[in-house]
Write an enzyme that holds these catalytic residues in place. Structure first.
Site, short mmCIF file in Angstrom:
data_model
loop_
_atom_site.label_atom_id
_atom_site.label_comp_id
_atom_site.label_asym_id
_atom_site.label_seq_id
_atom_site.Cartn_x
_atom_site.Cartn_y
_atom_site.Cartn_z
CB SER A 176 -0.95 0.01 1.21
OG SER A 176 -0.22 -0.06 2.41
CG HIS A 204 -3.96 -1.23 -1.91
ND1 HIS A 204 -4.43 0.07 -1.86
CD2 HIS A 204 -3.67 -1.58 -0.63
CE1 HIS A 204 -4.42 0.49 -0.60
NE2 HIS A 204 -3.98 -0.49 0.16
CE LYS A 236 -7.35 -0.23 0.68
NZ LYS A 236 -8.21 -0.75 1.77
#
Length: 390
Positions: A176, A204, A236
């Site tokens: 990240s 992610h 996300k």
């Protein structure tokens, strides 16, 4: 005074590590209202631009009208609604795993999975740069806990030789703060030699990575036999909230029986699951989002290279610019903000000492023109910073 909190806070402020929350006064998007000012934002994890998508919003509205606004109870009591079940089935299909299990947050998913699978007498081996939730999970599991060198299969192999009991190798899929991807084929190969399981938190990676957005496991073509525990978050690229763990029938049943953060938590609102189902549909259907995002990433890296700033080795939407000193990183961030651009300065202890950075994140919602505004501002601010330190 037993708790000298004032001194602790003053020390953090003096070290330029004090954190403050910007107040967002608008929906997520490329242009936001923050602390009373309109800013062009490059710091959100809304990688595919779905957090404020009208179809996702409408799915939430319709879900609330049909199912209400609260989960009402834990999944094992009477909180497991039809939308939750449908979303789990859709996520299992999306990841190519037999089953998936919803959690309320990514932190809970990681804590639940690790602590349900290993305990005293077992071993957890983690990448040094793993997310805090993974590190906390390893520490709380009561298993023997060790960290191998970042993305280093040889370092992992040396630790596997000393492992005892059931052994779980844990890594982020996309890291990240650096934006690089785990070398999963090499890590999985070492784990297989020692009959260890591999757990990947691809928070992610889902959405931006993989031919269909299926994340790093899809990118490398690794199935449930190589990556036994696959974790993803929904806040996300999916643009909603929550998380899931995907894997075998036996894995999911084990989590239902033993994962305390799952057992003892009220389920997420059913309407949220309805919204996420729509997000997943858009993610799988609208390939242009990933294509546009990839083009933005390449343009950004080329532009920053021309400016002379230091980028990390990342092909993902996370594009950190290394500054080094925390004070300088904060100064650079403020110069950008003075020009109407929001880019967060990330400092220790989130990243190692001496590696403070501007964490630029790109979204499919950004236009080429907005990216060029950022590049121009980076060039101007860099010139100012160099002049100040000449």
């Amino acid at each position: 005074m037993p708790f000298d909190l004032a001194t602790r806070l003053a020390e953090r402020r003096a070290a330029h590590l004090y954190r403050q929350r910007p107040l967002l006064e608008s929906p997520q998007g490329p242009v936001v209202q923050v602390d009373g000012r309109e800013l062009l934002a490059f710091c959100s994890n809304d990688y595919l631009g779905l957090a404020n998508h009208p179809q996702v919003i409408e799915a939430w509205r319709a879900g609330a009208a049909r199912w209400g606004v609260g989960g009402g109870a834990s999944h094992l009591v009477i909180g497991h609604s039809t939308p939750h079940h449908e979303l789990e089935e859709a996520l299992a299909d999306f990841t190519g795993r037999p089953r998936a299990l919803l959690f309320s947050t990514g932190y809970m998913a990681n804590l639940g999975a690790v602590t349900a699978l290993v305990g005293q007498g077992d071993t957890v081996l983690e990448d040094r740069l793993n997310h805090a939730s993974l590190l906390d999970a390893g520490l709380l599991s009561n298993a023997r806990f060790s960290r191998y060198l970042h993305n280093d299969a040889a370092s992992l192999a040396s630790r596997l030789e000393k492992a005892t009991g059931n052994t779980l190798v844990v890594t982020d899929g996309v890291f990240s703060m650096d934006g690089d991807t785990a070398d999963l084929p090499a890590l999985c190969a070492e784990a297989k030699k020692r009959d260890a399981w591999v757990m990947v938190d691809d928070a992610h990676g889902f959405g931006p990575v993989g031919a269909t957005g299926g994340g790093i496991a899809e990118h490398f073509g690794l199935g449930v036999d190589a990556v036994q525990v696959l974790v993803g978050t929904l806040g996300k690229a999916f643009g909603t909230a929550g998380a899931f763990v995907a894997g075998s029938q036996e894995l999911i049943e084990t989590l239902v029986q033993f994962a305390r953060p799952y057992i003892y938590t009220t389920s997420q609102p059913p309407a949220l699951a309805c919204a996420t189902l729509k997000s997943l549909e858009l993610l799988r259907r609208e390939h242009w989002r990933r294509e546009h995002l990839d083009a933005l990433i390449q343009r950004f890296r080329a532009g920053v290279g021309n400016i002379g700033l230091e980028l990390m080795q990342s092909t993902t939407p996370i594009q950190p610019i290394v500054i080094g000193d925390s004070d300088r990183a904060m100064r650079f961030s403020q110069l950008l903000r003075d020009r109407g651009i929001l880019v967060t300065a990330i400092r220790p202890p989130t990243v190692p000492a001496g590696s403070a950075r501007l964490r630029v994140t790109l979204s499919a919602a950004h236009s080429v023109e907005q990216l060029d505004v950022l590049l121009e501002a980076l060039a101007d601010c860099n010139a100012i910073m160099e002049a100040e330190h000449a």
